[in-house]
Design a protein around this motif. Structure first.
Motif, PDB file in Angstrom:
ATOM      1  N   THR A 192      29.471  -2.025  41.818  1.00 46.36           N
ATOM      2  CA  THR A 192      28.629  -3.158  41.910  1.00 46.36           C
ATOM      3  C   THR A 192      27.692  -3.606  40.529  1.00 46.36           C
ATOM      4  O   THR A 192      26.751  -4.263  40.744  1.00 46.36           O
ATOM      5  CB  THR A 192      27.656  -3.074  43.205  1.00 46.36           C
ATOM      6  N   ARG A 221      19.519 -12.309  41.118  1.00 49.58           N
ATOM      7  CA  ARG A 221      20.008 -12.840  40.001  1.00 49.58           C
ATOM      8  C   ARG A 221      19.491 -14.521  40.053  1.00 49.58           C
ATOM      9  O   ARG A 221      19.284 -14.838  38.853  1.00 49.58           O
ATOM     10  CB  ARG A 221      21.473 -12.803  39.629  1.00 49.58           C
ATOM     11  N   ASN A 254      26.311  -6.532  46.702  1.00 45.00           N
ATOM     12  CA  ASN A 254      26.583  -7.774  45.741  1.00 45.00           C
ATOM     13  C   ASN A 254      26.083  -9.109  46.332  1.00 45.00           C
ATOM     14  O   ASN A 254      25.335  -9.748  45.376  1.00 45.00           O
ATOM     15  CB  ASN A 254      28.206  -8.108  45.814  1.00 45.00           C
ATOM     16  N   ARG A 259      22.415  -8.397  44.811  1.00 45.49           N
ATOM     17  CA  ARG A 259      22.182  -8.653  43.558  1.00 45.49           C
ATOM     18  C   ARG A 259      22.252 -10.001  42.892  1.00 45.49           C
ATOM     19  O   ARG A 259      21.669 -10.482  42.225  1.00 45.49           O
ATOM     20  CB  ARG A 259      23.287  -7.672  42.928  1.00 45.49           C
ATOM     21  N   ASN A 260      23.267 -10.839  43.864  1.00 48.91           N
ATOM     22  CA  ASN A 260      23.457 -12.227  43.393  1.00 48.91           C
ATOM     23  C   ASN A 260      22.128 -12.928  43.595  1.00 48.91           C
ATOM     24  O   ASN A 260      21.681 -13.926  42.991  1.00 48.91           O
ATOM     25  CB  ASN A 260      24.683 -12.798  44.053  1.00 48.91           C
TER      26      ASN A 260
END
Length: 132
Positions: free
Chosen positions: A10, A55, A48, A51-52
């Motif tokens: 990841t 972001r 993920n 994290r996305n």
């Protein structure tokens, strides 16, 4: 998989994974008889997602809410859309602030500074001036 493998899969630091576990964004992993954390594909997907979301600028609380909603696949997605819409308002506000900052810095830079000393420097004087 072990925590290092999850980190590589990841592109996440091990300390970040542990932090997300500590604050409850990631579930506490199963452990082997020797006490090592073990992870599966669901953990990769969830990490993920986190994290996305980060972001995209979502706060931890917003991500927590979105994860809770995602964990209920039959639920209406209106609440998720509402979270995204509120987040968009905040992003647009920050963009306006950044645009004003860019304009101010451009004006400051364009004015040039031909002063010989810092006491006469227009850049320093512009930064020191109270905001309007």
């Amino acid at each position: 998989m072990k925590i290092g493998e999850l980190a590589r899969a990841t592109a996440t630091k091990v300390t970040t994974i542990r932090f997300y576990e500590q604050i409850g964004v990631l579930e506490t992993p199963a452990r082997t008889s020797s006490g090592r954390r073990t992870y599966g594909d669901g953990d990769v997907d969830r990490l993920n997602f986190v994290r996305n979301g980060r972001r995209l600028g979502f706060s931890i609380d917003e991500i927590r809410s979105l994860l809770a909603l995602a964990d209920q696949p039959e639920r209406d997605c209106a609440e998720a859309a509402e979270i995204a819409a509120r987040h968009l308002v905040g992003v647009e506000d920050r963009l306006r602030q950044l645009s004003a900052l860019r304009d101010e810095l451009a004006a400051m830079s364009a004015s040039g500074c031909c002063a010989r000393t810092m006491a006469e420097c227009r850049v320093i004087q512009a930064i020191a001036r109270p905001a309007a």
